[in-house]
Design a protein around this motif. Structure first.
Motif, mmCIF file in Angstrom:
data_model
loop_
_atom_site.group_PDB
_atom_site.id
_atom_site.type_symbol
_atom_site.label_atom_id
_atom_site.label_comp_id
_atom_site.label_asym_id
_atom_site.label_seq_id
_atom_site.Cartn_x
_atom_site.Cartn_y
_atom_site.Cartn_z
ATOM 1 N N GLN A 144 -60.031 -10.390 5.776
ATOM 2 C CA GLN A 144 -60.928 -10.846 4.722
ATOM 3 C C GLN A 144 -60.635 -10.133 3.401
ATOM 4 O OE1 GLN A 144 -64.236 -12.905 5.149
ATOM 5 N NE2 GLN A 144 -62.773 -13.782 6.578
ATOM 6 N N ILE A 145 -60.358 -8.839 3.483
ATOM 7 C CA ILE A 145 -60.041 -8.075 2.273
ATOM 8 C C ILE A 145 -58.758 -8.583 1.639
ATOM 9 C CG2 ILE A 145 -59.343 -5.793 1.427
ATOM 10 C CD1 ILE A 145 -61.296 -4.620 3.537
ATOM 11 N N CYS A 170 -63.253 -4.493 -4.530
ATOM 12 C CA CYS A 170 -63.710 -4.878 -3.195
ATOM 13 C C CYS A 170 -64.253 -3.635 -2.508
ATOM 14 C CB CYS A 170 -62.567 -5.479 -2.371
ATOM 15 S SG CYS A 170 -63.039 -5.982 -0.699
ATOM 16 N N ARG A 189 -56.162 -4.228 -8.292
ATOM 17 C CA ARG A 189 -57.196 -4.309 -7.256
ATOM 18 C C ARG A 189 -57.636 -2.897 -6.874
ATOM 19 N NH1 ARG A 189 -56.387 -8.712 -9.034
ATOM 20 N NH2 ARG A 189 -55.727 -10.581 -7.883
ATOM 21 N N LEU A 234 -68.750 -6.857 3.153
ATOM 22 C CA LEU A 234 -67.754 -6.863 2.090
ATOM 23 C C LEU A 234 -68.392 -7.334 0.795
ATOM 24 C CD1 LEU A 234 -64.698 -8.283 4.036
ATOM 25 C CD2 LEU A 234 -64.878 -6.006 3.044
ATOM 26 N N VAL A 269 -59.991 -1.091 -3.720
ATOM 27 C CA VAL A 269 -60.702 -1.270 -2.460
ATOM 28 C C VAL A 269 -61.398 0.046 -2.117
ATOM 29 C CG1 VAL A 269 -60.535 -1.903 -0.029
ATOM 30 C CG2 VAL A 269 -58.960 -2.926 -1.690
ATOM 31 N N ILE A 292 -59.892 -7.153 -9.413
ATOM 32 C CA ILE A 292 -60.925 -7.297 -8.394
ATOM 33 C C ILE A 292 -61.302 -5.950 -7.790
ATOM 34 C CG2 ILE A 292 -61.506 -8.325 -6.155
ATOM 35 C CD1 ILE A 292 -59.662 -10.630 -6.829
ATOM 36 N N PHE A 335 -59.765 -12.290 0.176
ATOM 37 C CA PHE A 335 -60.751 -12.439 -0.879
ATOM 38 C C PHE A 335 -60.595 -11.413 -2.002
ATOM 39 C CE2 PHE A 335 -62.590 -14.821 2.585
ATOM 40 C CZ PHE A 335 -63.035 -15.961 1.939
ATOM 41 N N ALA A 336 -59.870 -10.329 -1.756
ATOM 42 C CA ALA A 336 -59.480 -9.450 -2.861
ATOM 43 C C ALA A 336 -58.156 -9.913 -3.453
ATOM 44 C CB ALA A 336 -59.375 -7.999 -2.398
ATOM 45 N N TYR A 370 -66.224 -2.040 0.975
ATOM 46 C CA TYR A 370 -66.497 -2.245 2.401
ATOM 47 C C TYR A 370 -67.541 -1.220 2.817
ATOM 48 C CZ TYR A 370 -65.505 -2.445 7.462
ATOM 49 O OH TYR A 370 -65.596 -2.569 8.837
ATOM 50 N N ARG A 418 -65.263 -9.229 -10.059
ATOM 51 C CA ARG A 418 -64.101 -9.246 -10.950
ATOM 52 C C ARG A 418 -64.426 -8.585 -12.290
ATOM 53 N NH1 ARG A 418 -60.420 -14.500 -10.576
ATOM 54 N NH2 ARG A 418 -58.978 -12.865 -11.277
ATOM 55 N N THR A 439 -67.242 -8.254 -3.323
ATOM 56 C CA THR A 439 -66.185 -8.394 -4.321
ATOM 57 C C THR A 439 -66.792 -8.716 -5.678
ATOM 58 O OG1 THR A 439 -65.860 -10.742 -3.768
ATOM 59 C CG2 THR A 439 -64.406 -9.139 -2.703
#
Length: 301
Positions: A97-98, A206, A180, A261, A182, A204, A101-102, A208, A265, A263
């Motif tokens: 998913q990361i 992201c 990005r 999760l 995370v 982005i 969608f990231a 978790y 922008r 996200t």
């Protein structure tokens, strides 16, 4: 053109140093590293490693007890679930998913905070490739060392796109023009200002997180900070199915909640995010709530 790091270990006949995943008749997995002259032992007998060295992937070997095992290289999802752990790993369902969608892409410049055991680092490195950049931050030196060993074991060597720093993201982040970010950490809301300065417009963020409290604080802080669009939040659950003849049914057990999760922008500098058109539900905030940085219990900035 040279092959990407680790690619040669993913194809061709088995070689010394390759990891092998054996599957027994009951579907159980056993993972080991091929060494010349060694034997693999189970309670159902043994067989020499040399029997697999030079054999094509997908071969079947039999032990001295005449039990057949299917031999394949472990997939990355198999590897991360069986590798040594310091901290909990990011499960493959969440890593996928990361990556999606990231919008992790080849050559991306990525910052990761909270390396844990190196699970997500390996997934990210596979996607960004040798021409990308992954700068990972881990505050615990023992976790960082476990992650380094796990990632290097998977790729067979140090990955040229990976830099691992021991320390807090807020205190050590010097990267700029990052595509990005995370965050896999206890308090991602504490890093929003630092991350905002590092991300390019359109980049982005992201995050978790494990609990609803973390989810709420992170989303509210992103909204209040004002340099991101409206964040999206979700979780994913995976349920396998049993398929045999007319017996087609869901498995009794499933991989349920592992984490949430989030996200968002990065907006261009000087731009204010459009106002949300959907009002919060009545009672979503208490009468004394005045923002995530307030003394009434919001997230600190």
């Amino acid at each position: 053109m040279s092959e990407p790091t680790g690619a040669a270990r993913r194809r061709g006949p088995f070689k010394v140093g390759d990891q092998v995943q054996l599957t027994d008749p009951k579907g159980r997995h056993y993972t080991f590293t091929l060494e010349a002259g060694k034997n693999f032992h189970t309670h159902k007998g043994s067989f020499p490693h040399d029997e697999l060295i030079g054999a094509p992937e997908g071969s079947v070997v039999r032990t001295t007890g005449n039990v057949a095992y299917l031999a394949l290289r472990p997939l990355l999802p198999d590897y991360v679930l069986s590798m040594p752990r310091g901290a909990a790993v990011v499960y493959p369902k969440d890593a996928g998913q990361i990556l999606a969608f990231a919008d992790i892409f080849p050559g991306a410049r990525v910052v990761e905070a909270g390396v844990g055991s190196g699970s997500l680092s390996a997934f990210l490195l596979r996607v960004i490739g040798d021409q990308g950049m992954l700068h990972s931050y881990e505050r615990r030196e023992d976790f960082a060392e476990i992650a380094r060993q796990n990632v290097e074991r998977y790729f067979g060597e140090p990955h040229p796109a990976w830099q691992l720093t021991v320390g807090d993201l807020q205190d050590n982040l010097s990267d700029t023009d990052v595509d990005r970010v995370v965050l896999d950490m206890l308090a991602p809301w504490e890093c929003i200002e630092t991350v905002s300065k590092a991300l390019v417009p359109g980049g982005i963020l992201c995050a978790y997180v494990a609990t609803t409290t973390q989810l709420a604080r992170t989303v509210e802080t992103i909204r209040e900070f004002g340099t991101f669009n409206e964040p999206a939040a979700w979780e994913s659950m995976v349920r396998n199915w049993h398929v045999e003849g007319l017996a087609v049914r869901p498995d009794h057990r499933m991989i349920g909640h592992t984490g949430f999760l989030i996200t968002a922008r990065r907006l261009a500098d000087g731009v204010e995010p459009p106002l949300r058109r959907r009002r919060p539900a009545k009672g979503a905030y208490g009468d004394d709530y005045d923002g995530p940085g307030s003394a009434s219990g919001g997230a600190p900035r």
